[in-house]
Design a protein around this motif. Structure first.
Motif, mmCIF file in Angstrom:
data_model
loop_
_atom_site.group_PDB
_atom_site.id
_atom_site.type_symbol
_atom_site.label_atom_id
_atom_site.label_comp_id
_atom_site.label_asym_id
_atom_site.label_seq_id
_atom_site.Cartn_x
_atom_site.Cartn_y
_atom_site.Cartn_z
ATOM 1 N N SER A 1 0.810 -1.211 0.000
ATOM 2 C CA SER A 1 0.000 0.000 0.000
ATOM 3 C C SER A 1 0.848 1.267 0.000
ATOM 4 C CB SER A 1 -0.892 0.001 1.245
ATOM 5 O OG SER A 1 -1.461 1.264 1.474
ATOM 6 N N PHE A 2 0.321 2.300 -0.654
ATOM 7 C CA PHE A 2 0.981 3.613 -0.648
ATOM 8 C C PHE A 2 0.504 4.484 0.510
ATOM 9 C CE2 PHE A 2 1.349 2.617 -5.299
ATOM 10 C CZ PHE A 2 2.740 2.572 -5.338
ATOM 11 N N VAL A 3 -0.278 3.922 1.414
ATOM 12 C CA VAL A 3 -0.685 4.630 2.625
ATOM 13 C C VAL A 3 0.331 4.281 3.714
ATOM 14 C CG1 VAL A 3 -2.495 4.971 4.349
ATOM 15 C CG2 VAL A 3 -3.105 4.533 1.963
ATOM 16 N N PHE A 4 1.080 5.287 4.166
ATOM 17 C CA PHE A 4 2.182 5.052 5.099
ATOM 18 C C PHE A 4 1.858 5.585 6.488
ATOM 19 C CE2 PHE A 4 4.204 5.578 0.860
ATOM 20 C CZ PHE A 4 4.724 4.304 0.727
ATOM 21 N N ASP A 5 2.381 4.889 7.508
ATOM 22 C CA ASP A 5 2.213 5.392 8.867
ATOM 23 C C ASP A 5 3.317 6.406 9.171
ATOM 24 O OD1 ASP A 5 4.566 4.004 9.688
ATOM 25 O OD2 ASP A 5 3.400 2.250 10.297
ATOM 26 N N GLU A 6 3.265 6.993 10.357
ATOM 27 C CA GLU A 6 4.189 8.085 10.676
ATOM 28 C C GLU A 6 5.638 7.623 10.680
ATOM 29 O OE1 GLU A 6 5.837 11.583 11.198
ATOM 30 O OE2 GLU A 6 3.726 11.235 10.717
ATOM 31 N N GLY A 7 5.888 6.409 11.167
ATOM 32 C CA GLY A 7 7.259 5.904 11.172
ATOM 33 C C GLY A 7 7.803 5.741 9.771
ATOM 34 N N GLU A 8 6.981 5.237 8.865
ATOM 35 C CA GLU A 8 7.408 5.055 7.476
ATOM 36 C C GLU A 8 7.620 6.398 6.784
ATOM 37 O OE1 GLU A 8 5.098 0.811 6.664
ATOM 38 O OE2 GLU A 8 4.017 2.704 6.454
ATOM 39 N N LYS A 9 6.797 7.370 7.110
ATOM 40 C CA LYS A 9 6.970 8.712 6.537
ATOM 41 C C LYS A 9 8.280 9.338 7.000
ATOM 42 C CE LYS A 9 2.007 9.662 6.193
ATOM 43 N NZ LYS A 9 0.877 10.502 6.678
ATOM 44 N N HIS A 10 8.595 9.156 8.269
ATOM 45 C CA HIS A 10 9.847 9.701 8.799
ATOM 46 C C HIS A 10 11.044 9.091 8.075
ATOM 47 C CE1 HIS A 10 12.849 11.157 11.636
ATOM 48 N NE2 HIS A 10 13.301 9.922 11.721
ATOM 49 N N VAL A 11 11.025 7.777 7.913
ATOM 50 C CA VAL A 11 12.131 7.099 7.225
ATOM 51 C C VAL A 11 12.294 7.649 5.809
ATOM 52 C CG1 VAL A 11 12.860 4.902 6.223
ATOM 53 C CG2 VAL A 11 12.044 4.982 8.587
ATOM 54 N N GLN A 12 11.203 7.835 5.095
ATOM 55 C CA GLN A 12 11.297 8.305 3.723
ATOM 56 C C GLN A 12 11.791 9.747 3.647
ATOM 57 O OE1 GLN A 12 8.139 6.782 0.925
ATOM 58 N NE2 GLN A 12 7.294 5.935 2.816
ATOM 59 N N VAL B 1 9.002 10.138 -5.332
ATOM 60 C CA VAL B 1 8.357 9.951 -4.041
ATOM 61 C C VAL B 1 6.838 9.936 -4.204
ATOM 62 C CG1 VAL B 1 10.253 11.057 -2.784
ATOM 63 C CG2 VAL B 1 8.341 12.452 -3.622
ATOM 64 N N GLY B 2 6.154 9.651 -3.102
ATOM 65 C CA GLY B 2 4.704 9.732 -3.118
ATOM 66 C C GLY B 2 4.063 8.962 -1.989
ATOM 67 N N GLY B 3 2.811 9.227 -1.791
ATOM 68 C CA GLY B 3 2.029 8.537 -0.775
ATOM 69 C C GLY B 3 0.578 8.946 -0.896
ATOM 70 N N LEU B 4 -0.316 8.100 -0.399
ATOM 71 C CA LEU B 4 -1.742 8.351 -0.495
ATOM 72 C C LEU B 4 -2.382 8.457 0.885
ATOM 73 C CD1 LEU B 4 -2.712 5.820 -3.333
ATOM 74 C CD2 LEU B 4 -2.061 8.231 -3.557
ATOM 75 N N ALA B 5 -3.457 9.204 0.942
ATOM 76 C CA ALA B 5 -4.258 9.298 2.155
ATOM 77 C C ALA B 5 -5.223 8.118 2.209
ATOM 78 C CB ALA B 5 -5.024 10.621 2.173
ATOM 79 N N SER B 6 -5.839 7.920 3.343
ATOM 80 C CA SER B 6 -6.731 6.774 3.511
ATOM 81 C C SER B 6 -7.960 6.846 2.618
ATOM 82 C CB SER B 6 -7.153 6.652 4.976
ATOM 83 O OG SER B 6 -7.780 7.851 5.411
ATOM 84 N N ASP B 7 -8.309 8.051 2.121
ATOM 85 C CA ASP B 7 -9.457 8.186 1.225
ATOM 86 C C ASP B 7 -9.092 7.937 -0.234
ATOM 87 O OD1 ASP B 7 -8.047 10.453 0.520
ATOM 88 O OD2 ASP B 7 -9.626 11.873 1.061
ATOM 89 N N PHE C 1 0.195 7.906 -8.103
ATOM 90 C CA PHE C 1 -0.710 8.810 -8.822
ATOM 91 C C PHE C 1 -1.791 8.036 -9.579
ATOM 92 C CE2 PHE C 1 -1.819 11.300 -12.618
ATOM 93 C CZ PHE C 1 -2.126 12.540 -12.073
ATOM 94 N N ASP C 2 -1.445 6.848 -10.063
ATOM 95 C CA ASP C 2 -2.401 6.061 -10.848
ATOM 96 C C ASP C 2 -3.533 5.492 -10.015
ATOM 97 O OD1 ASP C 2 -1.313 6.393 -13.410
ATOM 98 O OD2 ASP C 2 0.230 4.898 -13.012
ATOM 99 N N MET C 3 -3.437 5.587 -8.699
ATOM 100 C CA MET C 3 -4.470 5.049 -7.815
ATOM 101 C C MET C 3 -5.501 6.099 -7.415
ATOM 102 S SD MET C 3 -3.285 1.979 -7.594
ATOM 103 C CE MET C 3 -4.288 1.272 -6.299
ATOM 104 N N VAL C 4 -5.228 7.378 -7.664
ATOM 105 C CA VAL C 4 -6.130 8.421 -7.163
ATOM 106 C C VAL C 4 -7.390 8.495 -8.022
ATOM 107 C CG1 VAL C 4 -4.190 9.738 -6.236
ATOM 108 C CG2 VAL C 4 -5.074 10.293 -8.509
ATOM 109 N N PRO C 5 -8.535 8.818 -7.423
ATOM 110 C CA PRO C 5 -9.792 8.842 -8.172
ATOM 111 C C PRO C 5 -9.918 10.016 -9.134
ATOM 112 C CG PRO C 5 -10.153 9.471 -5.878
ATOM 113 C CD PRO C 5 -8.739 8.984 -5.966
ATOM 114 N N ASP C 6 -9.303 11.148 -8.802
ATOM 115 C CA ASP C 6 -9.389 12.340 -9.664
ATOM 116 C C ASP C 6 -7.970 12.777 -10.017
ATOM 117 O OD1 ASP C 6 -9.716 14.821 -10.882
ATOM 118 O OD2 ASP C 6 -11.306 15.467 -9.522
ATOM 119 N N GLN C 7 -7.492 12.319 -11.153
ATOM 120 C CA GLN C 7 -6.112 12.601 -11.536
ATOM 121 C C GLN C 7 -5.889 14.074 -11.873
ATOM 122 O OE1 GLN C 7 -5.207 9.721 -14.645
ATOM 123 N NE2 GLN C 7 -4.295 8.373 -13.120
#
Length: 243
Positions: A65-76, A93-99, A133-139
């Motif tokens: 998943s491209f949804v990362f927790d805080e620890g993973e965000k810090h590492v990146q 780089v990149g990451g997605l929100a839970s929505d 980016f390819d996973m987002v509903p509104d590109q």
């Protein structure tokens, strides 16, 4: 038309240079995971190869998943800084929100880390948002958000399984971008569909051009798992098709 080759070692970077590619995206474990963050030493060694547009280092701490927790965000965020310190010309780089939309706070945090480290190293670094980016509903809304954050380019297949099938959407994204951000086509680019991808008007094309090489394995060697290498003939043919 810029050509970027995804590579996983110094030999791959050298092949990309010798066959006329403009830059490389550097990662590890591409086939198994879709790509993970390369080591400091690998980035530094590939940066010394001397590609015209340098090395774009993928920053991704794990597969899935491209949804990362805080620890993973810090590492990146830390890895962004070390990649640039090692000599990367940019980071992917990149990451997605839970929505399902882009995690804008995380995207901003990564961009700030890259710019700050670039200033310390006295050079401007490039920011690419990867295929999350390819996973987002509104590109189109996502593209506008990345433009506002100052990203240089987006790597995308147009939301399709591969860039050939997504050619129609790539063309729409190019029109929407209107020169404000680069659209780089990637994902399943082959010699059969590269002409269709090029015809969309994208700014760049990204392909892995990899092949599997048998591995002898041996004690502690991981058995007979094949090794992924950059295919020189594939790169040469792709560059010729693009030029």
């Amino acid at each position: 038309m810029t050509i970027e080759i995804a590579v996983q070692d110094v030999d791959g970077a050298r092949i990309a240079l010798e066959e006329g590619a403009d830059r490389v995206e550097l990662c590890m474990a591409l086939g198994a995971t879709g790509g993970l963050t390369p080591s400091f030493g690998l980035i530094q060694s590939c940066a010394h190869v001397g590609l015209p547009q340098g090395v774009q280092a993928l920053i991704r701490s794990r597969a899935g998943s491209f949804v990362f927790d805080e620890g993973e965000k810090h590492v990146q965020a830390v890895d962004v800084r070390f990649a640039i310190l090692a000599g990367a010309s940019g980071v992917v780089v990149g990451g997605l929100a839970s929505d399902g939309g882009i995690d804008l706070d995380f995207a901003r945090r990564l961009a700030e880390a890259a710019r700050e480290e670039g200033e310390r190293c006295n050079r401007r670094v490039q920011l690419t948002f990867h295929r999350a980016f390819d996973m987002v509903p509104d590109q189109f809304a996502a593209l506008d958000a990345l433009i506002d954050l100052g990203y240089d380019r987006v790597l995308t297949s147009g939301g399709a399984p591969n860039a050939g099938e997504g050619a129609w959407r790539l063309r729409e994204l190019v029109g929407h971008a209107a020169g404000r951000i680069q659209i780089q086509a990637g994902g399943g680019v082959t010699l059969d569909n590269i002409g269709d991808v090029r015809a969309t008007g994208v700014d760049a094309v990204h392909l892995s051009a990899k092949r599997l090489v048998a591995s002898a394995g041996g004690p502690g060697g991981g058995g007979d798992t094949p090794i992924e290498r950059t295919d020189r003939d594939f790169v040469r043919a792709a560059v010729a098709a693009m030029r």
